[in-house]
Design an enzyme around this catalytic site. Sequence first.
Site, mmCIF file in Angstrom:
data_model
loop_
_atom_site.group_PDB
_atom_site.id
_atom_site.type_symbol
_atom_site.label_atom_id
_atom_site.label_comp_id
_atom_site.label_asym_id
_atom_site.label_seq_id
_atom_site.Cartn_x
_atom_site.Cartn_y
_atom_site.Cartn_z
ATOM 1 N N ARG A 195 20.625 -42.181 128.139
ATOM 2 C CA ARG A 195 19.572 -41.483 127.398
ATOM 3 C C ARG A 195 20.071 -40.100 127.003
ATOM 4 O O ARG A 195 21.111 -39.630 127.476
ATOM 5 C CB ARG A 195 18.303 -41.364 128.255
ATOM 6 C CG ARG A 195 17.690 -42.701 128.656
ATOM 7 C CD ARG A 195 16.334 -42.505 129.316
ATOM 8 N NE ARG A 195 15.766 -43.769 129.756
ATOM 9 C CZ ARG A 195 15.491 -44.081 131.015
ATOM 10 N NH1 ARG A 195 15.728 -43.204 131.976
ATOM 11 N NH2 ARG A 195 14.976 -45.255 131.327
ATOM 12 N N ARG A 223 6.663 -40.282 127.294
ATOM 13 C CA ARG A 223 8.111 -40.033 127.172
ATOM 14 C C ARG A 223 8.584 -40.135 125.735
ATOM 15 O O ARG A 223 9.520 -39.457 125.319
ATOM 16 C CB ARG A 223 8.886 -41.071 127.988
ATOM 17 C CG ARG A 223 8.968 -40.857 129.471
ATOM 18 C CD ARG A 223 9.799 -41.973 130.075
ATOM 19 N NE ARG A 223 10.108 -41.795 131.474
ATOM 20 C CZ ARG A 223 10.841 -42.628 132.189
ATOM 21 N NH1 ARG A 223 11.358 -43.711 131.616
ATOM 22 N NH2 ARG A 223 11.075 -42.404 133.463
ATOM 23 N N ARG A 248 8.324 -52.702 131.520
ATOM 24 C CA ARG A 248 8.322 -51.781 132.657
ATOM 25 C C ARG A 248 6.989 -51.840 133.409
ATOM 26 O O ARG A 248 6.966 -51.770 134.644
ATOM 27 C CB ARG A 248 8.610 -50.353 132.181
ATOM 28 C CG ARG A 248 10.032 -50.172 131.676
ATOM 29 C CD ARG A 248 10.338 -48.715 131.381
ATOM 30 N NE ARG A 248 11.630 -48.555 130.745
ATOM 31 C CZ ARG A 248 12.798 -48.539 131.395
ATOM 32 N NH1 ARG A 248 12.816 -48.699 132.701
ATOM 33 N NH2 ARG A 248 13.936 -48.376 130.740
#
Length: 263
Positions: A110, A204, A215
């Site tokens: 990321r 996010r 998730r």
Amino acid sequence: MDNKVLWSAEQINIPQDLGSIIKDYTKKIIREQPKDTYKWSANYFAGQCGLPTPFPEGEEEDLEETDNFIPPLVIVGPSGVGKSTLVEKLMKEYPSYFGFSVSHTTRAPRENEVNGVHYHFTDKETILSKLNNEEFLESAEVHGNIYGTSYDSVQKVIRGGRCCILDVDVQGAQQIKRSNLRPVVTVFVRPPSIQDLEQRLRSRMTESEDKIALRVSNATKEMSFMNDKQLFDHVIINDDFDRCYSEFKNIIETKILPKSKSN
């Protein structure tokens, strides 16, 4: 150390499959962390070569049975629950007592993640080769990517006299519990609710809808294990970060720091 000659050259019968023995030796010495590696190694190779044991049982002592062994911290919780933030604050407050075990992963880094610091980013072929060579303490496929913690990364922290922090998922915690790495302190960090976790993931703005759904689904499965007393020593709720960190810190000071500070 007494460097006496343990066996004569005539006594030693070198096994044909020496490569496999070296591999097994490396795996076991990392797992067992013997206090006296010289005696442990001598006994190990004596057994492999059909020789008398030079140091009878009782003369060597496992590291985890002494005050020098600092219990590793295993922290588990759904993605987005705030584990990394808790660990980062803990390591800033106690920089000399903890070391982070850097995991391997096949997922892409990321933004702002550094290879070798946040993860060892690698490809699937490489990590599967390491898994085949049994170089990992724990491994799992999560969200379509493979994650794993190598024995080497854990050994480096332990040998440095620090508490090794292992940020893993439920599968990883189960594998660690089945390993010879003990004792360990296990903590599960949970969100106030699945709905709250989903909101955090969306905030996010780094995940697609499909990834968020995956998730959330995995978080539901992970939370079904959180009350397993054989797996987790402590469960804390991250509904307020300051309160959660205070509880987390209390666990660390009670179960880990007294041993660390005595060194």
